[in-house]
Design a protein around this motif. Sequence first.
Motif, mmCIF file in Angstrom:
data_model
loop_
_atom_site.group_PDB
_atom_site.id
_atom_site.type_symbol
_atom_site.label_atom_id
_atom_site.label_comp_id
_atom_site.label_asym_id
_atom_site.label_seq_id
_atom_site.Cartn_x
_atom_site.Cartn_y
_atom_site.Cartn_z
ATOM 1 N N GLU A 220 28.436 -8.460 19.759
ATOM 2 C CA GLU A 220 27.576 -8.976 20.814
ATOM 3 C C GLU A 220 26.342 -8.105 21.025
ATOM 4 O O GLU A 220 25.338 -8.582 21.555
ATOM 5 N N GLU B 263 8.362 -14.821 24.244
ATOM 6 C CA GLU B 263 8.887 -16.097 23.757
ATOM 7 C C GLU B 263 9.955 -16.723 24.642
ATOM 8 O O GLU B 263 10.221 -17.912 24.540
ATOM 9 N N LEU B 264 10.619 -15.885 25.469
ATOM 10 C CA LEU B 264 11.763 -16.403 26.228
ATOM 11 C C LEU B 264 11.336 -17.030 27.547
ATOM 12 O O LEU B 264 10.481 -16.496 28.253
ATOM 13 N N ALA B 265 11.947 -18.164 27.870
ATOM 14 C CA ALA B 265 11.700 -18.816 29.159
ATOM 15 C C ALA B 265 12.172 -17.897 30.268
ATOM 16 O O ALA B 265 13.168 -17.183 30.100
ATOM 17 N N PRO B 266 11.479 -17.894 31.404
ATOM 18 C CA PRO B 266 11.913 -17.014 32.495
ATOM 19 C C PRO B 266 13.307 -17.403 32.980
ATOM 20 O O PRO B 266 13.646 -18.583 33.034
ATOM 21 N N GLY B 267 14.106 -16.393 33.292
ATOM 22 C CA GLY B 267 15.434 -16.646 33.862
ATOM 23 C C GLY B 267 16.510 -16.968 32.843
ATOM 24 O O GLY B 267 17.668 -17.173 33.202
ATOM 25 N N ILE B 268 16.149 -17.012 31.571
ATOM 26 C CA ILE B 268 17.140 -17.372 30.560
ATOM 27 C C ILE B 268 18.093 -16.199 30.303
ATOM 28 O O ILE B 268 17.669 -15.048 30.310
ATOM 29 N N ASP B 269 19.385 -16.493 30.115
ATOM 30 C CA ASP B 269 20.339 -15.476 29.672
ATOM 31 C C ASP B 269 20.309 -15.469 28.145
ATOM 32 O O ASP B 269 20.925 -16.299 27.494
ATOM 33 N N LEU C 298 23.339 -15.740 25.914
ATOM 34 C CA LEU C 298 23.992 -17.050 25.816
ATOM 35 C C LEU C 298 23.504 -17.840 24.597
ATOM 36 O O LEU C 298 24.264 -18.609 24.007
ATOM 37 N N ILE C 299 22.247 -17.633 24.206
ATOM 38 C CA ILE C 299 21.732 -18.309 23.005
ATOM 39 C C ILE C 299 22.600 -17.954 21.798
ATOM 40 O O ILE C 299 22.998 -18.823 21.022
ATOM 41 N N ARG D 35 25.625 -16.556 21.740
ATOM 42 C CA ARG D 35 27.034 -16.949 21.873
ATOM 43 C C ARG D 35 27.203 -18.429 21.583
ATOM 44 O O ARG D 35 28.162 -18.845 20.938
ATOM 45 N N SER D 36 26.273 -19.204 22.084
ATOM 46 C CA SER D 36 26.344 -20.642 21.863
ATOM 47 C C SER D 36 26.148 -20.962 20.376
ATOM 48 O O SER D 36 26.818 -21.830 19.818
ATOM 49 N N LEU E 212 18.802 -25.142 20.703
ATOM 50 C CA LEU E 212 18.888 -23.964 21.570
ATOM 51 C C LEU E 212 17.501 -23.444 21.954
ATOM 52 O O LEU E 212 17.316 -22.868 23.016
ATOM 53 N N LEU E 213 16.516 -23.671 21.085
ATOM 54 C CA LEU E 213 15.166 -23.182 21.387
ATOM 55 C C LEU E 213 14.397 -24.123 22.308
ATOM 56 O O LEU E 213 13.702 -23.672 23.215
ATOM 57 N N GLY F 63 15.725 -27.357 23.594
ATOM 58 C CA GLY F 63 16.500 -28.169 24.528
ATOM 59 C C GLY F 63 16.486 -29.639 24.207
ATOM 60 O O GLY F 63 15.712 -30.117 23.378
ATOM 61 N N LEU G 54 20.988 -25.901 27.165
ATOM 62 C CA LEU G 54 21.038 -27.050 26.256
ATOM 63 C C LEU G 54 20.005 -28.107 26.638
ATOM 64 O O LEU G 54 19.508 -28.837 25.781
ATOM 65 N N LEU G 55 19.659 -28.179 27.906
ATOM 66 C CA LEU G 55 18.690 -29.183 28.341
ATOM 67 C C LEU G 55 17.253 -28.747 28.100
ATOM 68 O O LEU G 55 16.412 -29.540 27.672
ATOM 69 N N ALA H 120 15.590 -22.189 25.109
ATOM 70 C CA ALA H 120 15.354 -20.783 25.416
ATOM 71 C C ALA H 120 13.876 -20.413 25.404
ATOM 72 O O ALA H 120 13.485 -19.393 25.961
#
Lengths: 201, 201
Positions: free
Chosen positions: A134, A149-155, A158-159, A161-162, A190-191, A193, B190-191, B194
């Motif tokens: 991990e 590159e990452l959306a605000p608030g994203i974990d 989780l990307i 792991r999913s 995943l990128l 949605g 998923l919606l 990332a």
Amino acid sequence: MKEKPSPTERRALVRGEPVVRGVLAAALEVLAEVGYEALRIEDVAARARVNKTTVYRRWPTKQDLVRAAVRSITVDRAITPNTGSLRGDLLLIARQIAAQASSPEVQGLRRLLFGEDRDAETVAIAQSLRESMEALPRPVIEAAEARGELAPGIDANLIFRSLAATIHHRLGMERRPIDEGFLAQLVELLLTGALAPDKRT
Amino acid sequence: MKEKPSPTERRALVRGEPVVRGVLAAALEVLAEVGYEALRIEDVAARARVNKTTVYRRWPTKQDLVRAAVRSITVDRAITPNTGSLRGDLLLIARQIAAQASSPEVQGLRRLLFGEDRDAETVAIAQSLRESMEALPRPVIEAAEARGELAPGIDANLIFRSLAATIHHRLGMERRPIDEGFLAQLVELLLTGALAPDKRT
């Protein structure tokens, strides 16, 4: 910084490596045959044709030896990509997960480490392996963050792991093959949605 | 359209139900105890305190009986949500998957149906169950399509597989608990994906 090994030390390391590889490969074989509980360091040494003190010197306990053996075909083989984009990095990681998950060697380990009848030491090995796996995407996440590159608030964890879960699920539960098209679709989901652009709020 | 059952028929159906439930529950118990191969319809009948002809009349073969038992605690219990948005529907489905995956009853089934040592009949039951489970989100996908919620080119089935895989992975491999916050984050990933909005191409 550690100093460079002297030429003599370097030769010793290089000479030592086949022994390490031989012992760890033997440990994996014995592990697959008899399981963790019945594994004896003596048997591993005999299989690798080395003296048992050679094994004990590097890996004082069975747990140390098995942990090293397990890591040698999983986390130690992982390559952290650095393609310059999260999409490129995710695709390389997805391919790596798919290749590992398809290998019979790793599938056997999965059953041993994450199966039902596990003793406390196996649980500890599985947990340390999981933590190492991990931690692998961290540089990828940091690079993506640095590029904004990452959306605000994203974990971000989780990307990954999913990604791993969906690939393992497809192979293990759905028993469907994995191809490049599947990996590309999964990474895209995943990128970006599932929602249409005008439906995002 | 089938005609409504007459009052007599309806009484018979209602009277019949506890027997069905009792037999299927007994089948699941025997299955958990002895496995598929050793399961005998006679033993299930005895456990349910019915005559074995009562079992054979509804489920002519062991495979029919076990398939019905397995469905009774999985696909037959699934509720297809219709909240008016893909987000709402996904959240309800995520909760349902998490609840099912956490139940010891279903975990036992998973091992039996998707474990290593499976005979051809078990494989067939597992496959038919998987197909039924995978068909469940169809109305949800169609509703989302009708509302124009899905991004063009998306494989809508992959949303649901990824959702289920990540939840199962978290419980089975990561051995971490599932809470509402986790499910909401997963549905959001998923919606909407990332990537930051300005990084989508």
